[in-house]
Write a protein that holds these residues in place. Sequence first.
Motif, mmCIF file in Angstrom:
data_model
loop_
_atom_site.group_PDB
_atom_site.id
_atom_site.type_symbol
_atom_site.label_atom_id
_atom_site.label_comp_id
_atom_site.label_asym_id
_atom_site.label_seq_id
_atom_site.Cartn_x
_atom_site.Cartn_y
_atom_site.Cartn_z
ATOM 1 N N LEU A 39 0.822 -1.207 0.000
ATOM 2 C CA LEU A 39 0.000 0.000 0.000
ATOM 3 C C LEU A 39 0.861 1.264 0.000
ATOM 4 N N TRP A 40 1.931 1.275 0.837
ATOM 5 C CA TRP A 40 2.812 2.439 0.904
ATOM 6 C C TRP A 40 3.535 2.646 -0.425
ATOM 7 N N VAL A 41 3.958 1.543 -1.011
ATOM 8 C CA VAL A 41 4.626 1.614 -2.315
ATOM 9 C C VAL A 41 3.653 2.149 -3.369
ATOM 10 N N ALA A 42 2.418 1.645 -3.326
ATOM 11 C CA ALA A 42 1.407 2.075 -4.301
ATOM 12 C C ALA A 42 1.113 3.570 -4.171
ATOM 13 N N LEU A 43 1.024 4.063 -2.944
ATOM 14 C CA LEU A 43 0.751 5.488 -2.726
ATOM 15 C C LEU A 43 1.891 6.353 -3.260
ATOM 16 N N GLY A 44 3.135 5.933 -2.974
ATOM 17 C CA GLY A 44 4.288 6.686 -3.480
ATOM 18 C C GLY A 44 4.351 6.661 -4.990
ATOM 19 N N PHE A 45 4.148 5.475 -5.562
ATOM 20 C CA PHE A 45 4.194 5.317 -7.015
ATOM 21 C C PHE A 45 3.125 6.169 -7.694
ATOM 22 N N CYS A 46 1.920 6.144 -7.148
ATOM 23 C CA CYS A 46 0.813 6.880 -7.765
ATOM 24 C C CYS A 46 0.950 8.393 -7.576
ATOM 25 N N LEU A 47 1.690 8.804 -6.530
ATOM 26 C CA LEU A 47 1.934 10.237 -6.353
ATOM 27 C C LEU A 47 2.759 10.786 -7.519
ATOM 28 N N SER A 48 3.844 10.082 -7.867
ATOM 29 C CA SER A 48 4.715 10.576 -8.945
ATOM 30 C C SER A 48 4.260 10.131 -10.334
ATOM 31 N N ALA A 49 3.499 9.033 -10.415
ATOM 32 C CA ALA A 49 3.124 8.493 -11.725
ATOM 33 C C ALA A 49 1.661 8.745 -12.100
ATOM 34 N N VAL A 50 0.868 9.302 -11.165
ATOM 35 C CA VAL A 50 -0.530 9.621 -11.480
ATOM 36 C C VAL A 50 -0.853 11.076 -11.132
ATOM 37 N N PHE A 51 -0.699 11.435 -9.846
ATOM 38 C CA PHE A 51 -1.139 12.762 -9.403
ATOM 39 C C PHE A 51 -0.388 13.886 -10.110
ATOM 40 N N VAL A 52 0.943 13.807 -10.124
ATOM 41 C CA VAL A 52 1.739 14.862 -10.775
ATOM 42 C C VAL A 52 1.457 14.927 -12.286
ATOM 43 N N PRO A 53 1.423 13.787 -13.004
ATOM 44 C CA PRO A 53 1.089 13.854 -14.424
ATOM 45 C C PRO A 53 -0.287 14.452 -14.709
ATOM 46 N N ILE A 54 -1.281 14.119 -13.881
ATOM 47 C CA ILE A 54 -2.613 14.683 -14.109
ATOM 48 C C ILE A 54 -2.613 16.187 -13.817
ATOM 49 N N LEU A 55 -1.826 16.620 -12.830
ATOM 50 C CA LEU A 55 -1.640 18.061 -12.630
ATOM 51 C C LEU A 55 -1.076 18.694 -13.903
ATOM 52 N N THR A 177 8.984 6.313 -0.406
ATOM 53 C CA THR A 177 9.898 7.043 -1.289
ATOM 54 C C THR A 177 10.412 6.159 -2.424
ATOM 55 N N ASN A 178 10.562 4.860 -2.165
ATOM 56 C CA ASN A 178 10.943 3.945 -3.251
ATOM 57 C C ASN A 178 9.865 3.932 -4.335
ATOM 58 N N GLY A 179 8.615 3.979 -3.883
ATOM 59 C CA GLY A 179 7.495 4.034 -4.830
ATOM 60 C C GLY A 179 7.539 5.309 -5.660
ATOM 61 N N ILE A 180 7.841 6.440 -5.008
ATOM 62 C CA ILE A 180 7.939 7.718 -5.718
ATOM 63 C C ILE A 180 9.044 7.665 -6.771
ATOM 64 N N LEU A 181 10.216 7.183 -6.365
ATOM 65 C CA LEU A 181 11.367 7.144 -7.284
ATOM 66 C C LEU A 181 11.143 6.174 -8.436
ATOM 67 N N GLU A 182 10.468 5.063 -8.141
ATOM 68 C CA GLU A 182 10.155 4.116 -9.225
ATOM 69 C C GLU A 182 9.160 4.741 -10.197
#
Length: 424
Positions: A39-55, A177-182
């Motif tokens: 879940l933590w990995v998914a949240l980090g990943f989706c922050l950099s790979a979903v939320f920021v791109p949609i912004l 943070t690993n999720g964000i960087l990935e």
Amino acid sequence: MNDRKKILVTAFALFSLFFGAGNLILPPKLGFQSGELWLWVALGFCLSAVFVPILGILAHAKLQGTIFDFGKKVSPTFSLIYSFIIYVISISLPSPRTASVTHEMAIQPFFDSPSWVTSIVYFALVFVFVMNRSKILNVIGKLLTPGIILILLAIIGVAFFNFKFEFMTLTYENPFTNGILEGYQTFDAIGAVVVGGVIIVSINLQYKEDSYAEKKALIQKAGWLAGLGLFLIYAGLIVTGALFRNEFGELTTRTELLRSISLETLGSIGNLFLSALVSLACFTTAVGIVTGAADFVKSRFNGSQNAYLVTAIIGAVLGVVMGQLNVGDIIMVAFPFLMLVYPLTIVLIVLNALPEKFTSPKVFKAVVVTTLIFSLPDFLSSIPFLEIPEKTFQWIPLAKFQMGWVLPALVVFVLMNLIGKRKA
């Protein structure tokens, strides 16, 4: 075409242009490595790979221009250099990566043909689509994306309903943070400024009579809908990877894991479905990248169709040449560049998405310069042959998570706005 259909077709096109090689192979491996911490990995990943791109798409909806408009408040020269670097990276790394993944996962299991043959055929087809760019929105939004989504839902659905939700306990430091960087490796923040421009041009070609406000509303609604789709698919793939840790033990590569999951969920026909999924997902992204680059160069040469043609040819040729590297090599080459360019892209996206009263040219300049300065340590540390002592940059907050630029950029943003208010 009614408004709902416009929104749906545009959202499907956005989803498909975003969802490429990295989006497909990275999430399952993340889940596989994280186990119960998925879940933590998914949240980090989706922050950099979903939320920021949609912004980024929302920023495009406001600007309704090209990637050049993202940095012009800093200076026209900066914006031109930034745009050039983004497009060079895009057509040199993520675009060829789509051909590499297609060969490894969709061609090699069935045919004993060299990768250069795959790349030539693949980018010849990309070139055909790019040269017929007025039809891209409809073809991708109506035909290709539904196929991608159906196959993904089949893989995730079977995993969810056929396996117990039992996850291994694994040692995984800094899962968020690993999720964000990935998520950086998906190139989706960079993709937002690239494919967002493709969507803008496509909408202007297809819905010429719509007003600025109507186009803005269309892009915003389609962006949020595409973002929701990406979030659900990524989270589903990460959970699926975590569920299969007990099944497969240690697997070495991302592509091997994805192939094993497809066979386990879809049976003997799994390879065929996976080949179709990989080919479609990768192809639409490559089309978006090369089209975006060609659109931009055309806009810088007063709408010259020759400039568009030459850029499309260069994008296709580079794709063939760089596509000879395997996926792991391309990811390794890309990472240092991402550590420098990605933070800058995130900052430009956020600043352009915020209300104008908070983002004067002075604020843009100060925040961008700060981000560049504090991204340099992460860039230098990520270069394999540079042996920099681990403690060199640890005095910077969040540096140990490779995010040392975040707090300085935020502090400068707040300070510049406070100074601006006092002077007013």
